[in-house]
Every structure is written in C-alpha cells, then in structure tokens.
Write a protein that holds these residues in place. Structure first.
Motif, PDB file in Angstrom:
ATOM      1  N   THR A  27       0.507  -1.383   0.027  1.00 21.94           N
ATOM      2  CA  THR A  27      -0.180  -0.375   0.183  1.00 21.94           C
ATOM      3  C   THR A  27       0.437   1.255   0.063  1.00 21.94           C
ATOM      4  O   THR A  27       1.671   1.540   0.837  1.00 21.94           O
ATOM      5  CB  THR A  27      -0.805  -0.280   1.267  1.00 21.94           C
ATOM      6  OG1 THR A  27      -1.517  -1.103   1.021  1.00 21.94           O
ATOM      7  CG2 THR A  27      -1.931   1.217   1.544  1.00 21.94           C
ATOM      8  N   MET A  32      -5.528   5.849  -0.872  1.00 18.74           N
ATOM      9  CA  MET A  32      -6.070   5.624  -2.336  1.00 18.74           C
ATOM     10  C   MET A  32      -7.872   5.308  -2.277  1.00 18.74           C
ATOM     11  O   MET A  32      -8.470   4.362  -2.097  1.00 18.74           O
ATOM     12  CB  MET A  32      -5.483   4.267  -3.315  1.00 18.74           C
ATOM     13  CG  MET A  32      -3.688   4.231  -3.177  1.00 18.74           C
ATOM     14  SD  MET A  32      -2.706   3.668  -3.577  1.00 18.74           S
ATOM     15  CE  MET A  32      -3.894   3.040  -5.131  1.00 18.74           C
ATOM     16  N   CYS A  34     -10.610   3.358  -4.913  1.00 15.20           N
ATOM     17  CA  CYS A  34     -10.918   1.846  -5.638  1.00 15.20           C
ATOM     18  C   CYS A  34     -10.858   1.921  -7.530  1.00 15.20           C
ATOM     19  O   CYS A  34     -11.093   3.408  -7.567  1.00 15.20           O
ATOM     20  CB  CYS A  34     -12.053   1.291  -5.631  1.00 15.20           C
ATOM     21  SG  CYS A  34     -12.441   1.798  -3.623  1.00 15.20           S
ATOM     22  N   GLN A  37      -5.780   3.922 -10.372  1.00  8.45           N
ATOM     23  CA  GLN A  37      -4.294   4.875  -9.974  1.00  8.45           C
ATOM     24  C   GLN A  37      -3.358   5.214 -10.660  1.00  8.45           C
ATOM     25  O   GLN A  37      -2.440   4.773 -10.715  1.00  8.45           O
ATOM     26  CB  GLN A  37      -4.082   5.014  -8.261  1.00  8.45           C
ATOM     27  CG  GLN A  37      -5.507   4.290  -7.945  1.00  8.45           C
ATOM     28  CD  GLN A  37      -6.817   5.512  -7.711  1.00  8.45           C
ATOM     29  OE1 GLN A  37      -6.536   6.208  -7.334  1.00  8.45           O
ATOM     30  NE2 GLN A  37      -8.086   5.208  -8.185  1.00  8.45           N
ATOM     31  N   TRP A  44      -1.406   1.822 -10.381  1.00  4.55           N
ATOM     32  CA  TRP A  44      -1.743   1.743  -9.217  1.00  4.55           C
ATOM     33  C   TRP A  44      -3.124   0.873  -9.530  1.00  4.55           C
ATOM     34  O   TRP A  44      -3.645   1.397  -9.684  1.00  4.55           O
ATOM     35  CB  TRP A  44      -1.359   1.826  -7.548  1.00  4.55           C
ATOM     36  CG  TRP A  44      -0.540   2.017  -6.985  1.00  4.55           C
ATOM     37  CD1 TRP A  44       0.594   3.616  -7.439  1.00  4.55           C
ATOM     38  CD2 TRP A  44       0.212   1.468  -6.346  1.00  4.55           C
ATOM     39  NE1 TRP A  44       1.141   3.247  -6.667  1.00  4.55           N
ATOM     40  CE2 TRP A  44       1.917   2.161  -6.178  1.00  4.55           C
ATOM     41  CE3 TRP A  44      -0.207   0.084  -5.676  1.00  4.55           C
ATOM     42  CZ2 TRP A  44       2.766   2.107  -5.201  1.00  4.55           C
ATOM     43  CZ3 TRP A  44       1.252  -0.067  -4.481  1.00  4.55           C
ATOM     44  CH2 TRP A  44       2.031   0.488  -4.349  1.00  4.55           C
ATOM     45  N   TYR A  45      -3.669  -0.910  -9.015  1.00  6.58           N
ATOM     46  CA  TYR A  45      -5.048  -1.141  -9.241  1.00  6.58           C
ATOM     47  C   TYR A  45      -4.906  -1.441  -7.320  1.00  6.58           C
ATOM     48  O   TYR A  45      -4.723  -2.338  -6.569  1.00  6.58           O
ATOM     49  CB  TYR A  45      -4.645  -2.476 -10.056  1.00  6.58           C
ATOM     50  CG  TYR A  45      -6.190  -2.854 -10.224  1.00  6.58           C
ATOM     51  CD1 TYR A  45      -7.317  -1.557 -10.035  1.00  6.58           C
ATOM     52  CD2 TYR A  45      -7.361  -3.671  -8.995  1.00  6.58           C
ATOM     53  CE1 TYR A  45      -8.819  -2.164 -10.728  1.00  6.58           C
ATOM     54  CE2 TYR A  45      -8.223  -3.739  -9.243  1.00  6.58           C
ATOM     55  CZ  TYR A  45      -9.653  -3.541  -9.607  1.00  6.58           C
ATOM     56  OH  TYR A  45     -10.331  -3.225  -9.852  1.00  6.58           O
ATOM     57  N   ASN A  46      -6.067  -0.514  -6.828  1.00  6.83           N
ATOM     58  CA  ASN A  46      -6.450  -0.732  -5.532  1.00  6.83           C
ATOM     59  C   ASN A  46      -7.744  -1.803  -6.319  1.00  6.83           C
ATOM     60  O   ASN A  46      -8.675  -1.841  -6.136  1.00  6.83           O
ATOM     61  CB  ASN A  46      -6.423   0.663  -4.714  1.00  6.83           C
ATOM     62  CG  ASN A  46      -7.072   0.219  -3.304  1.00  6.83           C
ATOM     63  OD1 ASN A  46      -6.590  -0.627  -3.153  1.00  6.83           O
ATOM     64  ND2 ASN A  46      -7.800   1.212  -3.212  1.00  6.83           N
ATOM     65  N   CYS A  48     -10.607  -3.038  -3.401  1.00  7.02           N
ATOM     66  CA  CYS A  48     -11.504  -2.807  -2.039  1.00  7.02           C
ATOM     67  C   CYS A  48     -12.027  -4.007  -2.057  1.00  7.02           C
ATOM     68  O   CYS A  48     -12.584  -3.466  -0.886  1.00  7.02           O
ATOM     69  CB  CYS A  48     -11.893  -1.552  -2.216  1.00  7.02           C
ATOM     70  SG  CYS A  48     -10.602   0.359  -2.549  1.00  7.02           S
ATOM     71  N   ALA A  72      -4.339  -2.354  -2.267  1.00  5.93           N
ATOM     72  CA  ALA A  72      -3.012  -2.107  -3.282  1.00  5.93           C
ATOM     73  C   ALA A  72      -1.906  -3.009  -4.444  1.00  5.93           C
ATOM     74  O   ALA A  72      -1.418  -3.468  -3.588  1.00  5.93           O
ATOM     75  CB  ALA A  72      -3.105  -0.376  -3.005  1.00  5.93           C
ATOM     76  N   THR A  73      -1.931  -2.887  -5.209  1.00  2.95           N
ATOM     77  CA  THR A  73      -0.879  -3.644  -5.940  1.00  2.95           C
ATOM     78  C   THR A  73      -0.226  -2.549  -7.201  1.00  2.95           C
ATOM     79  O   THR A  73      -1.242  -1.439  -8.147  1.00  2.95           O
ATOM     80  CB  THR A  73      -2.065  -5.368  -6.168  1.00  2.95           C
ATOM     81  OG1 THR A  73      -2.054  -5.830  -6.077  1.00  2.95           O
ATOM     82  CG2 THR A  73      -0.288  -6.293  -7.152  1.00  2.95           C
TER      83      THR A  73
END
Length: 91
Positions: A27, A32, A34, A37, A44-46, A48, A72-73
């Motif tokens: 993270t 962040m 969802c 981003q 990033w992809y969050n 949720c 978050a990845t």
C-alpha cells in the motif's frame, strides 16, 4: 496472491515489457481510491473488495490479464505503460 498472467497479445518485446514490474501487494503511503490509480510515475490497482479479482491491464502495446488480491497492487512502470486497469471477474 496468485500472479498468473495470460497474454492476450504476444510478441517477444511485448512479452518482456508487459510482464515486468508486477510485484507483491503493498500500500502506498497515501490513501487511495478503489480501482486504477496513477500516482506520479507509479501505476496501481486498488482492489477494495474481498477475495481475488481478475483484472485486465490495457497497455500501449497489447493487453494482459492478472489476478490481484485485496489492497493496492503496483502495476509495472515500463515503456509499455498501462493505459487502464479494470476488474473483469473473479479468479
């Protein structure tokens, strides 16, 4: 976390660029929203929700699918940068 990738478009250069940069879920320091981003030069992809989600990573050249867990990845910062990342099912 399962990080199995299924290539949708494959070429030697695309394959090398498209798979570089996925890492374990971490993270970033700031909160962040969802989804996909862009924070500065980082992508990033969050996720949720709970459980794993299958995402499609649209890139300048070719697309790919990956399985991300909650949180978050990071998505790679290669020359073949992502233009969009979105959930398209569970994995």
């Amino acid at each position: 976390m399962n990080r199995n990738f299924k290539k949708l478009s494959v070429g030697a250069a695309t394959l090398a660029l498209a798979t570089a940069g996925f890492g374990p879920a971490t993270t970033p320091a700031l909160a962040m929203e969802c989804g996909f981003q862009v924070l500065g030069h980082d992508y990033w992809y969050n996720h949720c929700g709970t459980g794993n989600v299958q995402v499609q990573v649209d890139r300048l050249i070719g697309n790919e699918e990956a399985c991300f867990g909650p949180g978050a990845t990071p998505v790679s910062r290669t020359l073949n940068r992502p233009t969009n990342v979105f959930a398209n099912g569970s994995c």
